[in-house]
Enzyme design. Structure first.
Site, mmCIF file in Angstrom:
data_model
loop_
_atom_site.group_PDB
_atom_site.id
_atom_site.type_symbol
_atom_site.label_atom_id
_atom_site.label_comp_id
_atom_site.label_asym_id
_atom_site.label_seq_id
_atom_site.Cartn_x
_atom_site.Cartn_y
_atom_site.Cartn_z
ATOM 1 N N ASN A 49 0.829 -1.207 0.000
ATOM 2 C CA ASN A 49 0.000 0.000 0.000
ATOM 3 C C ASN A 49 0.862 1.255 0.000
ATOM 4 O O ASN A 49 0.577 2.226 -0.709
ATOM 5 C CB ASN A 49 -0.907 0.023 1.239
ATOM 6 C CG ASN A 49 -2.055 -0.966 1.165
ATOM 7 O OD1 ASN A 49 -2.318 -1.548 0.118
ATOM 8 N ND2 ASN A 49 -2.737 -1.161 2.268
ATOM 9 N N ARG A 398 -10.936 -4.391 -13.759
ATOM 10 C CA ARG A 398 -9.807 -5.263 -13.419
ATOM 11 C C ARG A 398 -10.304 -6.702 -13.508
ATOM 12 O O ARG A 398 -11.336 -7.036 -12.936
ATOM 13 C CB ARG A 398 -9.297 -5.012 -11.993
ATOM 14 C CG ARG A 398 -8.840 -3.599 -11.698
ATOM 15 C CD ARG A 398 -8.235 -3.509 -10.292
ATOM 16 N NE ARG A 398 -8.151 -2.145 -9.821
ATOM 17 C CZ ARG A 398 -7.163 -1.308 -10.125
ATOM 18 N NH1 ARG A 398 -6.176 -1.715 -10.908
ATOM 19 N NH2 ARG A 398 -7.148 -0.075 -9.643
ATOM 20 N N ARG A 428 -5.635 1.853 -12.894
ATOM 21 C CA ARG A 428 -4.266 2.052 -12.411
ATOM 22 C C ARG A 428 -3.592 0.742 -12.014
ATOM 23 O O ARG A 428 -4.138 -0.058 -11.275
ATOM 24 C CB ARG A 428 -4.263 3.023 -11.222
ATOM 25 C CG ARG A 428 -2.861 3.340 -10.708
ATOM 26 C CD ARG A 428 -2.900 4.415 -9.652
ATOM 27 N NE ARG A 428 -3.170 5.719 -10.233
ATOM 28 C CZ ARG A 428 -3.991 6.617 -9.712
ATOM 29 N NH1 ARG A 428 -4.665 6.320 -8.618
ATOM 30 N NH2 ARG A 428 -4.151 7.793 -10.273
ATOM 31 N N HIS A 458 -15.677 2.825 -14.268
ATOM 32 C CA HIS A 458 -15.450 2.038 -13.054
ATOM 33 C C HIS A 458 -16.655 1.165 -12.712
ATOM 34 O O HIS A 458 -16.589 0.330 -11.826
ATOM 35 C CB HIS A 458 -15.137 3.006 -11.894
ATOM 36 C CG HIS A 458 -14.705 2.351 -10.632
ATOM 37 N ND1 HIS A 458 -15.482 2.350 -9.491
ATOM 38 C CD2 HIS A 458 -13.566 1.688 -10.316
ATOM 39 C CE1 HIS A 458 -14.842 1.709 -8.527
ATOM 40 N NE2 HIS A 458 -13.681 1.296 -8.995
ATOM 41 N N TYR A 491 -12.175 -10.281 -1.465
ATOM 42 C CA TYR A 491 -12.893 -9.037 -1.193
ATOM 43 C C TYR A 491 -14.355 -9.357 -0.887
ATOM 44 O O TYR A 491 -14.927 -10.281 -1.457
ATOM 45 C CB TYR A 491 -12.871 -8.101 -2.406
ATOM 46 C CG TYR A 491 -11.535 -7.554 -2.821
ATOM 47 C CD1 TYR A 491 -10.337 -7.991 -2.253
ATOM 48 C CD2 TYR A 491 -11.456 -6.587 -3.820
ATOM 49 C CE1 TYR A 491 -9.115 -7.474 -2.659
ATOM 50 C CE2 TYR A 491 -10.238 -6.058 -4.236
ATOM 51 C CZ TYR A 491 -9.062 -6.513 -3.655
ATOM 52 O OH TYR A 491 -7.858 -6.001 -4.066
ATOM 53 N N ARG A 587 -14.127 1.723 5.196
ATOM 54 C CA ARG A 587 -12.868 0.992 5.350
ATOM 55 C C ARG A 587 -11.658 1.909 5.314
ATOM 56 O O ARG A 587 -10.742 1.776 6.114
ATOM 57 C CB ARG A 587 -12.728 -0.061 4.243
ATOM 58 C CG ARG A 587 -11.353 -0.716 4.209
ATOM 59 C CD ARG A 587 -11.295 -1.833 3.200
ATOM 60 N NE ARG A 587 -11.671 -1.430 1.862
ATOM 61 C CZ ARG A 587 -10.834 -0.882 0.970
ATOM 62 N NH1 ARG A 587 -9.581 -0.642 1.297
ATOM 63 N NH2 ARG A 587 -11.255 -0.571 -0.244
ATOM 64 N N HIS A 615 -15.170 -4.278 0.491
ATOM 65 C CA HIS A 615 -15.202 -3.558 -0.780
ATOM 66 C C HIS A 615 -16.618 -3.192 -1.217
ATOM 67 O O HIS A 615 -16.793 -2.414 -2.160
ATOM 68 C CB HIS A 615 -14.527 -4.430 -1.849
ATOM 69 C CG HIS A 615 -14.176 -3.717 -3.110
ATOM 70 N ND1 HIS A 615 -14.871 -3.901 -4.291
ATOM 71 C CD2 HIS A 615 -13.206 -2.814 -3.390
ATOM 72 C CE1 HIS A 615 -14.333 -3.152 -5.241
ATOM 73 N NE2 HIS A 615 -13.326 -2.475 -4.722
#
Length: 712
Positions: A49, A398, A428, A458, A491, A587, A615
């Site tokens: 991270n 993704r 990204r 997204h 997730y 979160r 998530h």
């Protein structure tokens, strides 16, 4: 509605809020209640991270400073002030992480037969083995680079681990500097040594030594005839953010490939990590050679790049990990349940179809407790093979390697169906992967598009069009998570399978917006960014404010990854001040201050950090005892509301609304993995009383699904 920006004293800096989130991740590593190898995993997540934070957020702030920008952020700090404050907050966290690795993790692993040794701790047999390994497996791929008048300071790539060595020429007495890059991408970071060589009884399960130490203690072979006087380790982080102006790129894919090449080469250095023993004179060589600023230097007492601790999770020590979790097929999609739902008149081949189940009732999915493979992937697989299906449309942000969804889309195209995939090339750190998938899909006959100019797509949506009894019927999936088989197991995410005509028509128009020149300004049921989501979310909050003002009470519950948007925060403050009860489960970043008397005292915020990454996004509004509930892909950040294509769908089935309310209650009652946000912006982890039962929302959900209790 347009809201004034929230006052700076009531807004938490987003970078510091992110650091607070990563501190909670680190706390999982430091918590002795966390299984030992899971501690190593959380420490690796903390490091990973942090790498991304420097490559993107710190890089952006540094670019602003270099451009002379002094405009303050919403909390009143200039870019330079933010950089200095970031450093002050990070240094003690990094020290905690290293201290935990040296003094706790390594020692505890020894008790379980795992020896992570330094080279100097090896016995003669182990040294002989490792030195032979160096000559056969490592030495041929190394390239020592000297620095002198004929050899300028070499380029040091992003996130590379390196040795800075000082060597002496015995003939001339001249000292020279050289750099050796550690080949960590091709050779494991921790080099395993045969346990038989340890001489320890009982024999270790695993013995390993850091790769950089293996290289360092064999440097004499790289510089024959020279004397190795000193060696030190260092690691570099570079600007890796890709900002492409779509309008200036005739070919977005080509522009992305050029950008990825630049990323691999690396932008400006934004962080230099060195081992603590490196003397200042060597540090100054690195600073001068790479044009690094002193404030970007981080001295580390221990191993650099602890993200490589991820590798320890491969050890066959299941007792040191969380108990394995395998989700279940959603009850309504299981074969036995389908049989109960079907009319006797329905043919056997129709019984096999997931579409017959969706037609009867919306299906609310909750991953990883319910299997992604037997729900979303099955939906796509059946669509690909069903001769009645005419077309499939999907957004891909993704996805995983060897993706079953990609395979199904290709199979559908080969069957002659109309298949369209929007592949977001600007996701990204997944840009390269997405470029490869886009090309593969195009070669297979899938229509591939890259989205709307100036926006990042997204949203997580699928549209399947099927011919039934001489008419076309559409089926949709709208989710909170990516169409990624791997992350679906790690997730927590929600998804809705539906055949509701209004949702289907909304999705048809959304895909037209994404693929053509449609300028859709309204949708029937969906809230879509950047078109209707901000206004819709503001209207829902304003309605609760109106209920409270008229004495009917007001109540908002929301679960998301981040709350950053100043206008939304301003509205939530207003809602609190008129008596709306606001319970937030966030979160990551949260930029509002909860619990401030007379200002935000009706707002509470918790953060859940557990084995699964939270998530899912849920937005629940009491609406005078007639709740409205939404799920979708968006967090409440300016980028999600204004610069991305997002979709949030209402949940219509009463029992599914109740299910989500029960889910929120579980999270809010967690007393083990929940952190309460304080009125000063800090977080305190909840601790169960010695005499009370421990409530871990994620574990409770695992247990409930195993017992077959949840019904959605």
């Amino acid at each position: 509605m347009s809201n004034p920006a929230v006052a700076s004293e009531h807004y938490i800096n987003r970078e510091l809020s992110w650091i607070s989130f990563n501190e909670r991740v680190l706390a999982q590593a430091l918590d002795t209640r966390t299984p030992l190898l899971e501690q190593a995993k959380f420490s690796a997540i903390f490091s990973n991270n942090l790498d991304e934070f420097f490559m993107v957020r710190v890089a952006s702030l540094k670019a602003q400073v270099e451009a002379g920008i002094t405009k303050t952020s919403a909390d009143g700090l200039t870019p330079l002030q933010q950089l200095l404050t970031i450093r002050d907050h990070l240094v003690p966290l990094i020290e905690q992480q290293q201290d935990h690795y040296r003094k706790h993790l390594k020692n505890q692993l020894v008790e379980h037969g795992v020896h992570l040794l330094d080279y100097e701790q090896l016995n003669p047999k182990e040294r002989l083995w490792i030195d032979n390994y160096f000559q056969t497996a490592i030495f041929p791929v190394l390239t020592p680079l000297a620095v002198d008048q004929a050899h300028p300071f070499p380029f040091v790539s992003n996130l590379s681990l390196n040795i800075a060595t000082l060597i002496l020429d015995p003939e001339t007495g001249q000292q020279q500097f050289a750099r050796v890059k550690i080949p960590q991408k091709t050779i494991p970071r921790f080099v395993e040594i045969p346990p038989d060589l340890s001489g320890i009884n009982p024999k270790p399960v695993h013995t390993a030594v850091p790769l950089e130490q293996v290289v360092a203690f064999n440097l004499k072979l790289l510089f024959p005839g020279m004397k190795i006087e000193e060696h030190y380790f260092f690691r570099v982080t570079r600007d890796a953010d890709l900002e492409l102006r779509d309008l200036e790129a005739d070919d977005l894919m080509s522009a992305m490939e050029q950008g990825l090449h630049k990323r691999r080469m690396g932008g400006e250095v934004v962080r230099l990590e060195v081992t603590n023993e490196m003397p200042q004179r060597v540090v100054e060589m690195l600073i001068e050679g790479m044009a690094v600023e002193e404030k970007d230097l981080y001295r580390i007492e221990g191993l650099l790049g602890l993200d490589d601790l991820f590798g320890l999770m491969r050890l066959p020590l299941e007792q040191l990990k969380d108990q394995p979790h395998i989700g279940l097929t959603a009850k309504v999609l299981s074969r036995s349940q389908r049989r109960m739902l079907e009319d006797e008149s329905i043919k056997e081949e129709e019984f096999k179809s997931i579409f017959s189940v969706i037609r009867r009732k919306d299906i609310l999915l909750h991953h990883p407790y319910e299997l992604f493979a037997t729900s979303v992937e099955e939906f796509i697989n059946q669509a690909a093979d069903d001769p009645l299906v005419m077309g499939i449309k999907i957004t891909l942000y993704r996805t995983s390697k060897d993706s079953p969804i990609i395979a199904a889309l290709i199979r559908a195209a080969e069957h002659g169906k109309q298949v369209m995939a929007l592949v977001e090339l600007k996701a990204r750190f997944d840009e390269g992967n997405n470029i490869q998938w886009a090309r593969h899909l195009e070669r297979s006959g899938v229509h591939v598009v890259y989205g709307v100019l100036g926006l990042k797509t997204h949203t997580k949506t699928i549209l399947v069009v099927r011919k039934e009894k001489e008419r076309l019927r559409s089926y949709v999936h709208i989710g909170t998570g990516n169409y990624n088989s791997k992350t679906s197991r790690l997730y927590t995410d929600l998804g809705l399978l539906s055949a509701r005509p209004e949702l289907s028509q909304d999705l048809v128009e959304l895909f037209n917006y994404l693929t053509g020149f449609s300028k859709q300004q309204s949708f029937r049921r969906l809230l879509v960014a950047p078109v209707t989501l901000r206004k819709g979310m503001e209207s829902l909050i304003l309605r609760e404010i109106e209920h409270a003002r008229e004495g009917r009470g007001g109540h908002i519950r929301a679960k998301m990854n981040a709350l950053v948007d100043p206008a939304i925060i301003s509205l939530l403050y207003e809602a609190s001040q008129v008596g709306v009860r606001i319970e937030l489960i966030i979160r990551g970043m949260c930029c509002l201050y909860p619990g401030r008397k007379g200002f935000s005292e009706n707002i509470s915020v918790i953060s859940i950090i557990g084995r699964f990454l939270e998530h899912s996004r849920i937005f629940w509004f009491a609406n005078d005892n007639n709740p409205e509930v939404y799920i979708g892909s968006a967090d409440l950040m300016p980028r999600n509301l204004d610069r991305r294509v997002e979709a949030i769908t209402p949940i219509e089935e009463p029992e599914q609304k109740e299910h989500l309310e029960r889910l929120l209650n579980l999270y809010l009652n967690d007393n083990r993995e929940a952190w309460d946000m304080q009125s000063d912006g800090s977080f305190l982890q909840r601790q169960p009383n010695p005499n009370s039962e421990e409530h871990r929302a994620q574990q409770q959900l695992i247990n409930l699904w195993q017992q077959g209790i949840p019904a959605a």
